[in-house]
Structure formats: structure tokens, C-alpha cells
Write a protein that holds these residues in place. Structure first.
Motif, short mmCIF file in Angstrom:
data_model
loop_
_atom_site.label_atom_id
_atom_site.label_comp_id
_atom_site.label_asym_id
_atom_site.label_seq_id
_atom_site.Cartn_x
_atom_site.Cartn_y
_atom_site.Cartn_z
N LEU A 108 44.47 53.35 45.58
CA LEU A 108 43.32 53.21 44.69
C LEU A 108 43.16 51.76 44.23
N PHE A 109 44.28 51.11 43.95
CA PHE A 109 44.24 49.70 43.58
C PHE A 109 43.63 48.87 44.72
N ASN A 110 44.01 49.16 45.92
CA ASN A 110 43.50 48.41 47.07
C ASN A 110 41.99 48.62 47.23
N ILE A 111 41.52 49.83 47.01
CA ILE A 111 40.08 50.10 47.12
C ILE A 111 39.33 49.33 46.04
N TRP A 112 39.88 49.34 44.82
CA TRP A 112 39.21 48.65 43.71
C TRP A 112 39.18 47.14 43.95
N SER A 151 38.49 36.79 36.00
CA SER A 151 38.20 37.44 34.72
C SER A 151 38.18 38.96 34.87
N THR A 152 37.63 39.44 35.97
CA THR A 152 37.61 40.88 36.21
C THR A 152 39.02 41.44 36.34
N ILE A 153 39.88 40.72 37.04
CA ILE A 153 41.26 41.18 37.20
C ILE A 153 42.01 41.09 35.87
N HIS A 154 41.76 40.04 35.10
CA HIS A 154 42.42 39.89 33.80
C HIS A 154 42.05 41.03 32.86
N ARG A 155 40.81 41.45 32.89
CA ARG A 155 40.38 42.55 32.02
C ARG A 155 41.07 43.86 32.40
N SER A 156 41.57 43.96 33.60
CA SER A 156 42.24 45.19 34.06
C SER A 156 43.75 45.11 33.92
N HIS A 157 44.25 44.08 33.20
CA HIS A 157 45.69 43.91 32.96
C HIS A 157 46.46 43.83 34.28
N CYS A 189 42.29 24.43 35.98
CA CYS A 189 41.90 25.79 36.32
C CYS A 189 43.07 26.74 36.49
N VAL A 190 44.29 26.23 36.45
CA VAL A 190 45.44 27.10 36.74
C VAL A 190 45.59 28.20 35.69
N SER A 191 45.18 27.95 34.46
CA SER A 191 45.29 28.98 33.43
C SER A 191 44.23 30.07 33.62
N GLY A 192 42.99 29.67 33.86
CA GLY A 192 41.93 30.65 34.02
C GLY A 192 42.06 31.47 35.29
N LEU A 193 42.66 30.89 36.33
CA LEU A 193 42.83 31.60 37.60
C LEU A 193 44.27 32.06 37.80
N GLY A 194 45.00 32.23 36.70
CA GLY A 194 46.43 32.50 36.80
C GLY A 194 46.81 33.70 37.63
N CYS A 195 46.00 34.77 37.57
CA CYS A 195 46.36 35.98 38.32
C CYS A 195 46.17 35.80 39.82
N LEU A 196 45.43 34.76 40.24
CA LEU A 196 45.21 34.52 41.67
C LEU A 196 46.11 33.43 42.22
#
Length: 278
Positions: free
Chosen positions: A3-7, A74-80, A178-185
Motif C-alpha cells: 500500500l505504501f508503494n502504491i501511495w 512536503s507531502t511525504i513529511h505530512r504523512s510522517h 534545501c537539505v532541511s526541506g528535502l530531508g526525507c528524500l
């Protein structure tokens, strides 16, 4: 995990659609290129005379690229993202890099002006610095080298040799911002390297506000018209001592007494019988 992969696949598809707005047409270029930095360089002419000239260097990625990356992050960050499976974010970064290289491969095959080629060159170096990890370096090195070579053919060799040092230094600055804002990537091994980049904290002349002597390096300065530069310079020249409030003088003990208290003390002091034993 499926499900994570689909999202995440649906979000990467949105990223691809957003990045596709970057084209080589004149209308797209006007809305894609950020304001460039002006750098003064000095050269020695044939007669041993020093020649000063001003060149323009892109200071940040193209707007469609950085907007698409920040929107996805930002979308990924909102999903923890800390709750995501360990094996999910790394393939996501790989898919993003593949999408960027595929789109820029299409752009590099076209005839480009020198300014557009410089901006796309900056974007590829930015992507390589920020998103390509040690583990995926071999996977993308050949494609990146080919694309960089194709873009460099649209730039005058002499200009490229002059622009390259300034371009690479600004790529590092942009990645550090940008490293902070794009941290999850950003891959974990790249975070440590990018965080070690030293960014100049001097106040530039094209900032719209007079900020602290050491402003936050994450945010880019805002443009300011030439007519207001003198006012900003005058404000920046104020030392912290000019902004300090004057010290408040201490009041004497007599000055702290209220008028009623002082009147009562004078009255009882004038009465010789007050305070004596009968």
C-alpha cells in the motif's frame, strides 16, 4: 508495504507531471529561470592590463524542479515518513533521480541557448549533489556524464571555464539551503556531507531586509532595487551599540519616597514632644 508503494508511486507521478512544465520554449524559460547572481571577475589582458567584467551565474535550481521537489517532500513529511518501511524511501529517491534524468535527457537533445544550458547544468549538478548517494553513484554516473557533456556543448568553452568555479560553489550553497526541506528524500550519507558545507554568512547587497550579521543560510535573499541599496547600507552600518537603550539612573533613597511619606516625616520631625516619654 504494498500500500505504501502504491501511495508513493502516485505522488511520484504527480512529481513527473509537475516537472514536465520545464521545457525549452520561450514562455517556459521566462517562468522557470530564477534571478541570477552578478559576479565581478578580473582578468589580465594581452597588454598586462587588468580587465574587470560582470558575469551572471544561476544561484538556485530552476523553479519547476525545486517546486516539484519541495511539493513531494512536503507531502511525504505530512504523512510522517519515520513510520514508513525502511526499504521505501530509498527507492523513491532513485525513482525521482531517474525521472529528472529522463526529462533532462529530452531537453539536452534540443538546441538550447547558453543561459538555458547553464541553468540545466546547475540543475543536474544540484540533483547529483543532493540526491545521488554513494550506493547509487555507479548507477547514474554514466547517464549524468552524458547529459552534462551534451549541455556543455551549448556553452562557449571559454565561458564555461570561467563560470564553472562560481557555478559549483553555488550548487553547494543551494544544496545546503534545501537539505532541511528535502530531508526525507536526501540519502543519509549525503546529509552528513552537505551539512559540512560552509556557507558564507556575509550580508549581500540584494537583500530586501536588513537582517542579522549571520542570517539563516537556508533562505535565499530577496531582490532589492538599486535605488534602495544606499538606505540598506546605511541601516546595516549601525552597530549594536546604537541600538542599545540608555541605562536608567538609579534613584536615591529620598527620591523613592512618596510625597505623602515625606510630608509626614517633616511634620513629626518638627514636633519636639513626639516620641518623648511623659
Amino acid at each position: 508495504e504494498e500500500l505504501f508503494n502504491i501511495w508513493i508511486s502516485s505522488k511520484v507521478s504527480q512529481f513527473t507531471a509537475s516537472l514536465s512544465s520545464l521545457t525549452s520554449t520561450a514562455a517556459s524559460i521566462l517562468t522557470s529561470l530564477p534571478a541570477w547572481d552578478k559576479v565581478t571577475i578580473s582578468e589580465t589582458g594581452d597588454s598586462d592590463q587588468e580587465i574587470t567584467s560582470i558575469i551572471s551565474i544561476p544561484p538556485s535550481p530552476s523553479l519547476p524542479l525545486i517546486t516539484s521537489l519541495l511539493s513531494l517532500a512536503s507531502t511525504i513529511h505530512r504523512s510522517h515518513p519515520s513510520s514508513f518501511p525502511q526499504s521505501l524511501l530509498s527507492p523513491t529517491t532513485i525513482n525521482i533521480v531517474q525521472t529528472i534524468l529522463s526529462h533532462y535527457s529530452t531537453l539536452s537533445s534540443q538546441t538550447l541557448t547558453q543561459n538555458v544550458a547553464l541553468q540545466l547544468l546547475f540543475d543536474l549538478h544540484f540533483t547529483q549533489t543532493l540526491l545521488v548517494s554513494r550506493d547509487t553513484k555507479d548507477q547514474f554516473s554514466t547517464t549524468l556524464s552524458t547529459l552534462l557533456s551534451c549541455l556543455e556543448t551549448n556553452i562557449d568553452p571559454f565561458d564555461l571555464s570561467v563560470f564553472s568555479p562560481h557555478l559549483h560553489s553555488r550548487v553547494k550553497k543551494a544544496a545546503a539551503r534545501c537539505v532541511s526541506g528535502l530531508g526525507c528524500l536526501v540519502p543519509a550519507d549525503r546529509v552528513a556531507i552537505i551539512s559540512s558545507y560552509k556557507i558564507s554568512t556575509t550580508q549581500d547587497s540584494h537583500n530586501i531586509l536588513c537582517v542579522e550579521p549571520q542570517p539563516c543560510p537556508r533562505f535565499q535573499l530577496l531582490p532589492l532595487s538599486t535605488a534602495s541599496l544606499a538606505k540598506v547600507s546605511a541601516k546595516a552600518a549601525l552597530s549594536p551599540a546604537h541600538l542599545q537603550l540608555p541605562a536608567v539612573e538609579k534613584k536615591t533613597a529620598a527620591g523613592n519616597k512618596s510625597p505623602v511619606h515625606q510630608t509626614a516625616a517633616s511634620f513629626f520631625g518638627s514636633m519636639p514632644w513626639f516620641g518623648t516619654n511623659s
